[in-house]
Design an enzyme around this catalytic site. Sequence first.
Site, mmCIF file in Angstrom:
data_model
loop_
_atom_site.group_PDB
_atom_site.id
_atom_site.type_symbol
_atom_site.label_atom_id
_atom_site.label_comp_id
_atom_site.label_asym_id
_atom_site.label_seq_id
_atom_site.Cartn_x
_atom_site.Cartn_y
_atom_site.Cartn_z
ATOM 1 N N TYR A 286 -0.229 1.294 10.359
ATOM 2 C CA TYR A 286 -1.219 0.212 10.471
ATOM 3 C C TYR A 286 -1.742 0.068 11.901
ATOM 4 O O TYR A 286 -2.930 -0.171 12.105
ATOM 5 C CB TYR A 286 -0.628 -1.105 9.952
ATOM 6 C CG TYR A 286 -0.401 -1.060 8.457
ATOM 7 C CD1 TYR A 286 -1.472 -0.932 7.581
ATOM 8 C CD2 TYR A 286 0.879 -1.089 7.916
ATOM 9 C CE1 TYR A 286 -1.277 -0.848 6.216
ATOM 10 C CE2 TYR A 286 1.087 -1.008 6.549
ATOM 11 C CZ TYR A 286 0.003 -0.882 5.707
ATOM 12 O OH TYR A 286 0.189 -0.784 4.350
ATOM 13 N N VAL B 34 1.267 5.652 -1.150
ATOM 14 C CA VAL B 34 0.684 6.916 -1.620
ATOM 15 C C VAL B 34 1.823 7.777 -2.169
ATOM 16 O O VAL B 34 2.872 7.901 -1.516
ATOM 17 C CB VAL B 34 -0.032 7.641 -0.456
ATOM 18 C CG1 VAL B 34 -0.480 9.040 -0.873
ATOM 19 C CG2 VAL B 34 -1.229 6.819 0.030
ATOM 20 N N LEU C 103 0.888 -1.170 0.000
ATOM 21 C CA LEU C 103 0.000 0.000 0.000
ATOM 22 C C LEU C 103 0.918 1.210 0.000
ATOM 23 O O LEU C 103 1.838 1.295 0.827
ATOM 24 C CB LEU C 103 -0.904 0.001 1.227
ATOM 25 C CG LEU C 103 -1.971 1.119 1.309
ATOM 26 C CD1 LEU C 103 -3.188 0.645 2.093
ATOM 27 C CD2 LEU C 103 -1.418 2.389 1.933
ATOM 28 N N GLY D 209 -4.108 7.532 2.258
ATOM 29 C CA GLY D 209 -3.723 6.235 2.827
ATOM 30 C C GLY D 209 -4.886 5.596 3.560
ATOM 31 O O GLY D 209 -5.148 4.394 3.409
ATOM 32 N N PHE E 29 -4.640 2.140 12.839
ATOM 33 C CA PHE E 29 -5.970 1.696 12.390
ATOM 34 C C PHE E 29 -6.402 0.376 13.028
ATOM 35 O O PHE E 29 -7.334 -0.266 12.554
ATOM 36 C CB PHE E 29 -5.990 1.574 10.862
ATOM 37 C CG PHE E 29 -5.908 2.913 10.185
ATOM 38 C CD1 PHE E 29 -7.030 3.731 10.084
ATOM 39 C CD2 PHE E 29 -4.703 3.387 9.684
ATOM 40 C CE1 PHE E 29 -6.957 4.984 9.486
ATOM 41 C CE2 PHE E 29 -4.617 4.636 9.084
ATOM 42 C CZ PHE E 29 -5.748 5.437 8.990
ATOM 43 N N GLY F 189 -5.074 12.092 3.738
ATOM 44 C CA GLY F 189 -6.153 11.128 3.936
ATOM 45 C C GLY F 189 -6.242 10.004 2.921
ATOM 46 O O GLY F 189 -7.073 9.105 3.068
HETATM 47 C C1 LIG Z 1 2.196 5.222 5.009
HETATM 48 C C2 LIG Z 1 1.327 5.925 3.942
HETATM 49 C C3 LIG Z 1 0.639 4.882 3.107
HETATM 50 C C4 LIG Z 1 0.310 6.839 4.631
HETATM 51 O O1 LIG Z 1 -0.507 7.447 3.624
HETATM 52 P P1 LIG Z 1 -1.069 8.927 3.823
HETATM 53 O O2 LIG Z 1 -1.988 9.241 2.702
HETATM 54 O O3 LIG Z 1 0.077 9.854 4.013
HETATM 55 O O4 LIG Z 1 -1.865 8.759 5.198
HETATM 56 P P2 LIG Z 1 -3.204 9.516 5.642
HETATM 57 O O5 LIG Z 1 -3.069 10.973 5.309
HETATM 58 O O6 LIG Z 1 -4.364 8.813 5.080
HETATM 59 O O7 LIG Z 1 -3.161 9.298 7.194
HETATM 60 C C5 LIG Z 1 -4.201 8.636 7.834
HETATM 61 C C6 LIG Z 1 -3.959 8.614 9.313
HETATM 62 O O8 LIG Z 1 -2.783 7.843 9.557
HETATM 63 C C7 LIG Z 1 -1.899 8.604 10.358
HETATM 64 N N1 LIG Z 1 -0.548 8.242 9.927
HETATM 65 C C8 LIG Z 1 0.011 8.446 8.724
HETATM 66 N N2 LIG Z 1 1.266 7.969 8.708
HETATM 67 C C9 LIG Z 1 1.478 7.472 9.953
HETATM 68 C C10 LIG Z 1 2.586 6.854 10.588
HETATM 69 N N3 LIG Z 1 3.734 6.625 9.933
HETATM 70 N N4 LIG Z 1 2.455 6.474 11.882
HETATM 71 C C11 LIG Z 1 1.298 6.667 12.567
HETATM 72 N N5 LIG Z 1 0.217 7.241 12.016
HETATM 73 C C12 LIG Z 1 0.321 7.647 10.728
HETATM 74 C C13 LIG Z 1 -2.221 10.052 10.049
HETATM 75 O O9 LIG Z 1 -1.828 10.897 11.106
HETATM 76 C C14 LIG Z 1 -3.714 9.995 9.910
HETATM 77 O O10 LIG Z 1 -4.326 10.010 11.194
HETATM 78 P P3 LIG Z 1 -5.844 10.555 11.422
HETATM 79 O O11 LIG Z 1 -6.738 9.652 10.617
HETATM 80 O O12 LIG Z 1 -6.041 10.404 12.889
HETATM 81 O O13 LIG Z 1 -5.826 11.952 10.926
HETATM 82 C C15 LIG Z 1 2.204 6.852 3.028
HETATM 83 O O14 LIG Z 1 2.883 7.771 3.843
HETATM 84 C C16 LIG Z 1 3.222 6.107 2.185
HETATM 85 O O15 LIG Z 1 2.899 5.649 1.086
HETATM 86 N N6 LIG Z 1 4.471 6.012 2.675
HETATM 87 C C17 LIG Z 1 5.545 5.374 1.909
HETATM 88 C C18 LIG Z 1 5.258 3.938 1.596
HETATM 89 C C19 LIG Z 1 4.944 3.086 2.803
HETATM 90 O O16 LIG Z 1 5.646 3.161 3.807
HETATM 91 N N7 LIG Z 1 3.884 2.259 2.661
HETATM 92 C C20 LIG Z 1 3.513 1.278 3.627
HETATM 93 C C21 LIG Z 1 4.279 0.052 3.275
HETATM 94 S S1 LIG Z 1 3.786 -1.425 3.965
#
Ligand SMILES: CC(C)(COP(=O)(O)OP(=O)(O)OC[C@H]1O[C@@H](n2cnc3c(N)ncnc32)[C@H](O)[C@@H]1OP(=O)(O)O)[C@@H](O)C(=O)NCCC(=O)NCCS
Length: 168
Positions: free
Chosen positions: A141, A95, A93, A105, A144, A103
């Site tokens: 993760y 973004v 997954l 993710g 959530f 939002g």
């Molecule tokens: C991790 C990732 C998917 C998050 O996507 P995003 O669109 O930035 O996340 P969102 O804006 O939807 O955040 C949703 C919630 O998660 C929280 N969140 C985001 N990253 C977080 C982290 N690293 N640790 C804890 N919480 C986190 C946000 O604060 C937000 O909280 P809320 O719902 O209370 O406001 C994105 O940063 C990414 O692609 N990172 C690089 C690739 C990666 O690491 N992917 C996962 C691999 S398994």
Amino acid sequence: MTGYRIRALGDTLAAADFHCGNGQLDDYIRRYASQDIKRGLARVFVALPVGDPGRIAGYFTLSAASVSATSLPDELRRKLPRYPVPVALLGRLAVDKAFQAHGLGSILLADACIKVAGASRVLAVAGLIVDAKDEAAAAFYRHFGFVAMPGQEMRLLLPRKAFPADLE
Ligand SMILES: CC(C)(COP(=O)(O)OP(=O)(O)OC[C@H]1O[C@@H](n2cnc3c(N)ncnc32)[C@H](O)[C@@H]1OP(=O)(O)O)[C@@H](O)C(=O)NCCC(=O)NCCS
């Protein structure tokens, strides 16, 4: 920020511009995702901004998997038999950096849960597992409700009962 359409990855999208900050996840959508789809190893879903539908803002993959019953958290293990347990695997997954922290993710994760809940009406699963690429991903993760599998801090599970009730 714009709205998104989430749909299965097709051939017409340019993934070359996708940059999420993790080279392996960038490489996967650029080079390997289509092959995995053709070989039946994964389904790949992409989020396309409504205002820029040729661009991939984020993606996730789903596959069938199974885990050993003994690898499950205590609470779940006690309720299940000792043979392998069917689960859905959220293989990847990601973004794009330009869309992170708005939002998307959480939208992708919710969409994955809805798809798995729908699929589980015809193919039973006890939960959704994910292999986090690093501690920041694991924290995302856990935020959530995913819980680490005992002894495998980077493999996390969202038990079936944690899915939204209206999907049961
Ligand atoms: C991790 C990732 C998917 C998050 O996507 P995003 O669109 O930035 O996340 P969102 O804006 O939807 O955040 C949703 C919630 O998660 C929280 N969140 C985001 N990253 C977080 C982290 N690293 N640790 C804890 N919480 C986190 C946000 O604060 C937000 O909280 P809320 O719902 O209370 O406001 C994105 O940063 C990414 O692609 N990172 C690089 C690739 C990666 O690491 N992917 C996962 C691999 S398994």
